[in-house]
Every structure is written in structure tokens, then in C-alpha cells.
Enzyme design. Structure first.
Site, PDB file in Angstrom:
ATOM      1  CG  ASP A 160      -5.246 -13.324  -6.035  1.00 35.29           C
ATOM      2  OD1 ASP A 160      -5.683 -13.303  -7.182  1.00 35.29           O
ATOM      3  OD2 ASP A 160      -4.427 -12.488  -5.592  1.00 35.29           O
ATOM      4  CG  HIS A 195      -0.624 -12.802   6.125  1.00 33.78           C
ATOM      5  ND1 HIS A 195       0.391 -11.890   5.983  1.00 33.78           N
ATOM      6  CD2 HIS A 195      -1.359 -12.742   4.986  1.00 33.78           C
ATOM      7  CE1 HIS A 195       0.276 -11.285   4.820  1.00 33.78           C
ATOM      8  NE2 HIS A 195      -0.778 -11.791   4.174  1.00 33.78           N
ATOM      9  CG  HIS A 252      -2.076  -0.983   1.062  1.00 34.78           C
ATOM     10  ND1 HIS A 252      -3.018  -1.200   2.041  1.00 34.78           N
ATOM     11  CD2 HIS A 252      -2.407  -1.821   0.049  1.00 34.78           C
ATOM     12  CE1 HIS A 252      -3.877  -2.120   1.644  1.00 34.78           C
ATOM     13  NE2 HIS A 252      -3.527  -2.519   0.431  1.00 34.78           N
TER      14      HIS A 252
END
Length: 440
Positions: A356, A104, A17
Site C-alpha cells: 500500500d 520495518h 504468506h
């Protein structure tokens, strides 16, 4: 680290970002035509929002070349390429201020650096791979123009849906051995597969029946706000012989390093891979034979089979190189998951954001690009070795005789520089002229 390669060296920068992602590429040969469109094709294959099977994040990923070229020609100086982020939504990630996402990199990045990007995946995001793909497209252009190298990857499985005949079946418990760990049908497919054929499929699988099942599997995962993994198979054709740096930088070791550095990867195998462990040596060995080049009519030493996957002793042998990369199911899902906050308080995380449901369709150009970076770097290393050797006086006393060293106990087999050079016809002729003592 954020750099890869020895002579052809790539450094990437940027987060999911931030304002942009970029790369700097060193070691690019001068004098090659290069414009943005040479890079854009692969970036467009990688970009998000390209189909209903991918994240809806809408990024055009338009590349800008900022240095290292003039009038569309490489100068031999570092090339900097940049892609601007345009469709960030940092407010979608407020929950991750409280919860580290299961499986993650939120928790491990925070532990390593003491700080982490507050939104997106930061450097662990797949946005980071933009720099890899840009650099890989550059490397691939040189390899294609100088050596005719072809690199093609495709989706070979999604979940338990697999392309048939990837390897010969070894499931029968009562079978002690099989004829070959790599089926002829699989090798024939690797010989003929093209990117155009791969891209005909929404999921980038060239087998139509299997592709339909793969699409259904991904859509089921997406509908339940879940995710699913898969594998990508890649073939490198026309790779020069002699690439690879034993012992620690063998060609397959460099490939494994490159592939397992891609986000979400968990497995790598080359040639017969794990199936090769279930076959006796007498059936796994790749016997040598002479083949004839249909274009030149010249004979050359080749292998009858290719269980080695184009690499023997860590060095490329001239056969097609093929390997497979495993990608886990994406960690960020919209489905609620029982987990804990950073403080260890039990709770539930249902991640927002755009992600995704399966990464393998978009991973295809990433795998191709990392393969190109490996071949390019190993090629330049080998060319530097051969260039330094080519200016030495020949070992043989008589011109035209094979070079040899014999101390009475036995002869050391030494090939002339022109027999090992990988620089194409022009390079061979230059080295042969040096061996004859002709003027350059």
C-alpha cells in the site's frame, strides 16, 4: 502477545504468506444469530486489491466460521474463524534475505526470536489484522443489537492534506487562548457521519473536496514508488455509561492500547487531545446540564460540550467517544534506499512485492474493529460487576429511599443497582424487582 481482552478475549494467528490467518474468540454471549455474512462486510472493507490506491494483492478474504455456532446461533463456546491466503508471492522478497527493510520489523523480529519469516512481514504484516477485524465484527454485532452502539471511522488526513475544522486552529502565536479546542462543526460531523457516507469516497474521507486532494497525494506517492502516512478519526455513539477500569485499565488507556497495537500506528489522542493542552481549564471543562431524550421524553444528565471525548476519570460518561489514530508512511517502498545488509555492508535496497502506498483507507475498518473489541470487553466486565451487586440486599432500611451510608461524619452517596445497570430496560426491570423483593 497474540491475545487481547479479559472476558471477551481474542487470540489471532497466522502470517502474511502462510496458509491462512485466523482467530479464536472467547466470551461470546450465547443465543446471538451469527453467520459468515455478518463478518464478511468488514473483512471486505479491509481486504487488499479493492482500489487503485491499495496494494494490488488479490485476496478475497472469505471468512469461514469453524466452531462456536450451530444453525447460525452462538453457543457461548469459543468461536474460531479462518481466512485462507491465496495470492502469496514469496519470491518477491529475496532481497530481504540480505537487507533488513528500513523502519520495518525485519531486524527487530530477528533479534527478538532468533528467526523471522523469510517473506512478507510475517506477524508484523497487516494480514495479521484479519483476525482482529473478524473478531471486531462479531463484537460489533452484539453491541449494535443489544445497545444500539454505532462505530464509524474515516480518514481525516493524508500527509498534510486534512479535513477542515478537525479542531479549532491554535497556530496564531499572539493568541493566548481559544474558545474551544474542538469545533462545533467537527462535533456535528461526528454526530451525523455514517459508514455509507465514508465508503462513497475511494479514500474513505467524507469531505469531498479534501478527499480529492488526498487521492492526488497518494497517487503522487505511488508514482514515485514512495509512501505517505495519515490519520484515522473514529467516533463511538450510544456507548453505555460506566465503562472503564481505573486505574490502569481506564477506557482511554484500553483504547490507546488497542489502537497502538495496529501495525504502522505512531500516535493516539482522544477528545480534545493535544489541542486541549493549549486551552485554559475554564474553557476546556465540560459543564453538566439536563437534556431530554427525544425518543423517550426522559431527562438525563449530560455535558454541554465534549472536550473530554466521552470519557472522564477513565470512565465513559454517555457522550460520544471520539479519538484519532496516526499511521506512519508504510516502510516497504519500491524506491531505492541507501542502507546496509544484516552484516553491516553498505548497499541499496529497492523492495519488490505489492504494498500500500498509504494504509489509512484500509485501516478504517481495523480501527472500528479494535474499538468494538474494547467496548465489548469493558462492557462485559461492567455487567459482571453489576450482576454480582444486584443480588445483594439493599443498603437502605426503607424501600424506595436512596441507599446511603452515614456514620455521623457525612453521608456516602450510593446509587441503587437499578440506577447504574447498563443492560437495557429488561435488565433494569429485573434489578428493580429484586430491590422490591418481588419474585424474579
Amino acid at each position: 502477545m497474540s491475545s487481547f481482552g479479559t472476558i471477551f478475549k481474542v487470540m489471532t494467528a497466522g502470517e502474511s504468506h502462510c496458509k491462512s490467518v485466523s482467530c479464536i474468540v472467547e466470551g461470546v454471549p450465547p443465543g446471538m444469530r451469527l453467520v459468515e455474512s455478518d463478518i464478511q462486510t468488514q473483512l471486505s472493507r479491509r481486504r487488499p486489491g479493492q482500489s487503485r490506491l491499495t496494494t494490488p494483492r488479490d485476496e478475497k478474504d472469505a471468512v469461514e466460521i469453524h466452531s462456536g455456532t450451530e444453525f447460525g446461533v452462538t453457543l457461548g463456546t469459543p468461536i474460531m474463524m479462518l481466512v485462507r491466503n491465496q495470492d502469496q508471492r514469496p519470491h518477491d522478497y529475496s532481497e530481504t534475505d540480505l537487507y533488513p527493510r528500513p523502519s520495518h520489523a525485519d531486524w527487530t523480529y530477528l533479534q527478538k526470536y532468533g528467526v523471522k519469516a523469510s517473506s512478507g512481514g510475517g506477524r508484523s504484516s497487516a494480514r495479521e489484522t484479519i483476525g482482529r477485524v473478524a473478531a471486531g465484527a462479531l463484537a460489533e454485532k452484539y453491541l449494535r443489537e443489544a445497545y444500539g452502539v454505532e462505530i464509524v471511522a474515516f480518514v481525516s488526513s493524508v500527509g498534510r492534506v486534512k479535513v477542515p475544522s478537525v479542531v479549532a486552529s491554535t497556530d496564531a502565536d499572539d493568541v493566548d487562548d481559544i474558545e474551544s479546542p474542538v469545533s462545533k462543526e467537527y462535533l456535528d460531523m461526528l454526530n451525523a457521519i455514517t459508514r455509507d457516507k465514508v465508503d462513497e469516497s475511494l479514500v474513505r474521507c467524507p469531505h469531498e473536496e479534501t478527499a480529492t486532494k488526498m487521492i492526488s497525494r497518494i497517487e503522487r506517492a505511488k508514482a514515485s514508488q514512495d509512501s505517505i502516512g495519515g490519520t484515522v478519526t473514529c467516533v463511538i455513539r450510544n456507548c453505555p455509561v460506566g465503562l472503564g477500569e481505573p486505574c490502569f485499565d481506564k477506557f482511554e488507556a484500553a483504547l490507546g492500547h488497542a489502537m497502538l497495537s495496529i501495525p504502522s500506528t505512531k500516535a493516539f489522542e482522544i477528545g480534545s487531545g493535544f489541542a486541549g493542552t493549549e486551552v485554559s481549564g475554564s474553557k476546556h471543562n465540560d459543564a453538566f446540564l439536563h437534556k431530554t431524550n427525544p425518543q423517550t421524553g426522559k431527562t438525563y444528565l449530560a455535558t454541554a460540550t465534549n472536550n473530554s471525548g466521552g470519557v472522564q476519570g477513565g470512565i465513559t460518561n454517555g457522550e460520544h467517544i471520539f479519538f484519532r489514530v496516526g499511521f506512519k508512511s508504510p516502510a516497504t517502498i519500491g524506491q531505492g534506499q541507501k542502507t546496509s545488509t544484516y552484516e553491516g555492508v553498505a548497499g541499496e535496497l529497492a523492495a519488490r512485492g505489492r504494498h500500500d502506498p498509504c494504509v489509512v483507507p484500509r485501516a478504517v475498518p481495523i480501527v472500528e474493529s479494535m474499538a468494538a473489541l474494547v467496548v465489548m470487553d469493558q462492557l462485559l466486565i461492567q455487567l459482571s460487576r453489576q450482576a454480582s451487586r444486584s443480588v445483594l440486599p439493599p443498603l437502605a432500611a426503607q424501600k424506595g429511599q436512596p441507599e446511603h451510608v452515614d456514620d455521623g461524619r457525612g453521608a456516602l452517596r450510593v446509587l441503587k443497582p437499578s440506577q447504574t445497570v447498563v443492560g437495557g430496560t429488561a435488565a433494569v426491570e429485573r434489578v428493580q424487582a429484586n430491590e422490591r423483593g418481588d419474585a424474579a
